[in-house]
Design a protein around this motif. Sequence first.
Motif, PDB file in Angstrom:
ATOM      1  N   UNK A  46      -8.045   9.675   6.590  1.00 15.21           N
ATOM      2  CA  UNK A  46      -8.113  10.749   7.592  1.00 15.21           C
ATOM      3  C   UNK A  46      -8.936  10.361   8.820  1.00 15.21           C
ATOM      4  N   UNK A  47     -10.159   9.867   8.626  1.00 16.61           N
ATOM      5  CA  UNK A  47     -11.038   9.539   9.764  1.00 16.61           C
ATOM      6  C   UNK A  47     -10.425   8.418  10.613  1.00 16.61           C
ATOM      7  N   UNK A  48      -9.916   7.418   9.949  1.00 17.28           N
ATOM      8  CA  UNK A  48      -9.307   6.281  10.640  1.00 17.28           C
ATOM      9  C   UNK A  48      -8.104   6.736  11.465  1.00 17.28           C
ATOM     10  N   UNK A  49      -7.261   7.563  10.879  1.00 18.66           N
ATOM     11  CA  UNK A  49      -6.079   8.049  11.583  1.00 18.66           C
ATOM     12  C   UNK A  49      -6.436   8.995  12.726  1.00 18.66           C
ATOM     13  N   UNK A  50      -7.434   9.833  12.502  1.00 20.41           N
ATOM     14  CA  UNK A  50      -7.873  10.751  13.562  1.00 20.41           C
ATOM     15  C   UNK A  50      -8.412   9.965  14.754  1.00 20.41           C
ATOM     16  N   UNK A  51      -9.224   8.935  14.458  1.00 21.44           N
ATOM     17  CA  UNK A  51      -9.772   8.097  15.523  1.00 21.44           C
ATOM     18  C   UNK A  51      -8.647   7.424  16.299  1.00 21.44           C
ATOM     19  N   UNK A  52      -7.688   6.849  15.575  1.00 29.79           N
ATOM     20  CA  UNK A  52      -6.593   6.138  16.227  1.00 29.79           C
ATOM     21  C   UNK A  52      -5.734   7.080  17.065  1.00 29.79           C
ATOM     22  N   UNK A  56      -6.413  -2.078   7.517  1.00 27.50           N
ATOM     23  CA  UNK A  56      -6.402  -0.695   7.988  1.00 27.50           C
ATOM     24  C   UNK A  56      -5.388   0.129   7.207  1.00 27.50           C
ATOM     25  N   UNK A  57      -4.219  -0.444   6.943  1.00 24.47           N
ATOM     26  CA  UNK A  57      -3.203   0.266   6.159  1.00 24.47           C
ATOM     27  C   UNK A  57      -3.702   0.449   4.729  1.00 24.47           C
ATOM     28  N   UNK A  58      -4.310  -0.585   4.171  1.00 24.41           N
ATOM     29  CA  UNK A  58      -4.842  -0.482   2.806  1.00 24.41           C
ATOM     30  C   UNK A  58      -5.878   0.628   2.690  1.00 24.41           C
ATOM     31  N   UNK A  59      -6.642   0.832   3.756  1.00 29.70           N
ATOM     32  CA  UNK A  59      -7.686   1.860   3.765  1.00 29.70           C
ATOM     33  C   UNK A  59      -7.137   3.266   4.042  1.00 29.70           C
ATOM     34  N   UNK A  60      -5.823   3.384   4.168  1.00 29.10           N
ATOM     35  CA  UNK A  60      -5.217   4.695   4.377  1.00 29.10           C
ATOM     36  C   UNK A  60      -4.720   4.933   5.781  1.00 29.10           C
ATOM     37  N   UNK A  61      -4.780   3.910   6.608  1.00 28.88           N
ATOM     38  CA  UNK A  61      -4.286   4.051   7.973  1.00 28.88           C
ATOM     39  C   UNK A  61      -2.776   4.168   7.995  1.00 28.88           C
ATOM     40  N   UNK A  62      -2.281   5.114   8.742  1.00 26.96           N
ATOM     41  CA  UNK A  62      -0.852   5.274   8.951  1.00 26.96           C
ATOM     42  C   UNK A  62      -0.457   4.317  10.072  1.00 26.96           C
ATOM     43  N   UNK A  63       0.508   3.457   9.824  1.00 29.40           N
ATOM     44  CA  UNK A  63       0.878   2.435  10.794  1.00 29.40           C
ATOM     45  C   UNK A  63       1.191   3.027  12.168  1.00 29.40           C
ATOM     46  N   UNK A  64       1.821   4.190  12.201  1.00 28.46           N
ATOM     47  CA  UNK A  64       2.150   4.809  13.490  1.00 28.46           C
ATOM     48  C   UNK A  64       0.892   5.190  14.264  1.00 28.46           C
ATOM     49  N   UNK A  79       0.838  -1.203   0.000  1.00 28.41           N
ATOM     50  CA  UNK A  79       0.000   0.000   0.000  1.00 28.41           C
ATOM     51  C   UNK A  79       0.873   1.252   0.000  1.00 28.41           C
ATOM     52  N   UNK A  80       0.556   2.171  -0.845  1.00 30.81           N
ATOM     53  CA  UNK A  80       1.294   3.418  -0.945  1.00 30.81           C
ATOM     54  C   UNK A  80       0.635   4.456  -0.049  1.00 30.81           C
ATOM     55  N   UNK A  81       1.381   4.977   0.926  1.00 35.42           N
ATOM     56  CA  UNK A  81       0.839   6.020   1.788  1.00 35.42           C
ATOM     57  C   UNK A  81       1.318   7.357   1.244  1.00 35.42           C
ATOM     58  N   UNK A  82       0.500   7.930   0.387  1.00 34.74           N
ATOM     59  CA  UNK A  82       0.797   9.214  -0.228  1.00 34.74           C
ATOM     60  C   UNK A  82      -0.300  10.198   0.170  1.00 34.74           C
ATOM     61  N   UNK A  83      -0.368  11.317  -0.495  1.00 32.36           N
ATOM     62  CA  UNK A  83      -1.387  12.322  -0.163  1.00 32.36           C
ATOM     63  C   UNK A  83      -2.798  11.743  -0.291  1.00 32.36           C
ATOM     64  N   UNK A  84      -3.039  10.995  -1.368  1.00 32.96           N
ATOM     65  CA  UNK A  84      -4.367  10.394  -1.568  1.00 32.96           C
ATOM     66  C   UNK A  84      -4.680   9.404  -0.445  1.00 32.96           C
ATOM     67  N   UNK A  85      -3.685   8.603  -0.050  1.00 32.70           N
ATOM     68  CA  UNK A  85      -3.884   7.657   1.052  1.00 32.70           C
ATOM     69  C   UNK A  85      -4.135   8.367   2.360  1.00 32.70           C
ATOM     70  N   UNK A  86      -3.431   9.457   2.564  1.00 32.27           N
ATOM     71  CA  UNK A  86      -3.607  10.244   3.777  1.00 32.27           C
ATOM     72  C   UNK A  86      -5.020  10.822   3.856  1.00 32.27           C
ATOM     73  N   UNK A 141     -16.383   6.718  10.875  1.00 27.61           N
ATOM     74  CA  UNK A 141     -15.768   5.661  10.091  1.00 27.61           C
ATOM     75  C   UNK A 141     -16.800   4.956   9.224  1.00 27.61           C
ATOM     76  N   UNK A 142     -16.376   4.555   8.039  1.00 25.85           N
ATOM     77  CA  UNK A 142     -17.241   3.787   7.142  1.00 25.85           C
ATOM     78  C   UNK A 142     -17.408   2.376   7.704  1.00 25.85           C
ATOM     79  N   UNK A 143     -18.363   1.639   7.175  1.00 22.75           N
ATOM     80  CA  UNK A 143     -18.552   0.251   7.613  1.00 22.75           C
ATOM     81  C   UNK A 143     -17.304  -0.581   7.357  1.00 22.75           C
ATOM     82  N   UNK A 144     -16.643  -0.324   6.230  1.00 21.42           N
ATOM     83  CA  UNK A 144     -15.422  -1.040   5.879  1.00 21.42           C
ATOM     84  C   UNK A 144     -14.300  -0.739   6.887  1.00 21.42           C
ATOM     85  N   UNK A 145     -14.173   0.532   7.261  1.00 20.94           N
ATOM     86  CA  UNK A 145     -13.159   0.918   8.248  1.00 20.94           C
ATOM     87  C   UNK A 145     -13.477   0.322   9.612  1.00 20.94           C
TER      88      UNK A 145
END
Length: 117
Positions: free
Chosen positions: A23-29, A70-78, A12-19, A54-58
């Motif tokens: 966003x919601x997933x990372x903010x929650x985490x 979670x990473x595939x959906x744009x989650x930042x591992x950190x 998974x590429x964590x780029x601007x589009x992934x970020x 969060x979406x149902x998928x998230x």
Amino acid sequence: MPENTATIPDTPLFDRAGSIRGYRLNKMAMALSQPANRDAFKADEDAYLTRFGLSNEEKAAVKSRDWHEMVRLGGNLFFILKIAAVDPTPITQIGAAQAGMSHEDFLYERLGKKRHG
């Protein structure tokens, strides 16, 4: 010219589009850094995830602790490591999931640990 990581299979590429996508997933985490939020997450995970939109998928990825998804959906591992700290989940288990390996195989093959038994 650097190789385009988008062409590396299963990476998974964590780029601007992934970020933006995550966003919601990372903010929650990230909010799990606060004790009150950790308590809310433990008390009613569904309500906590809904609070962040969060979406149902998230939600499904978080509830099943599917680290790779979670990473595939744009989650930042950190950030999603904050979720692991609530359970707590060993970081090596997350590494195994990211590598598509069993935890025991990951420990043996990637970290040189001895096999049990």
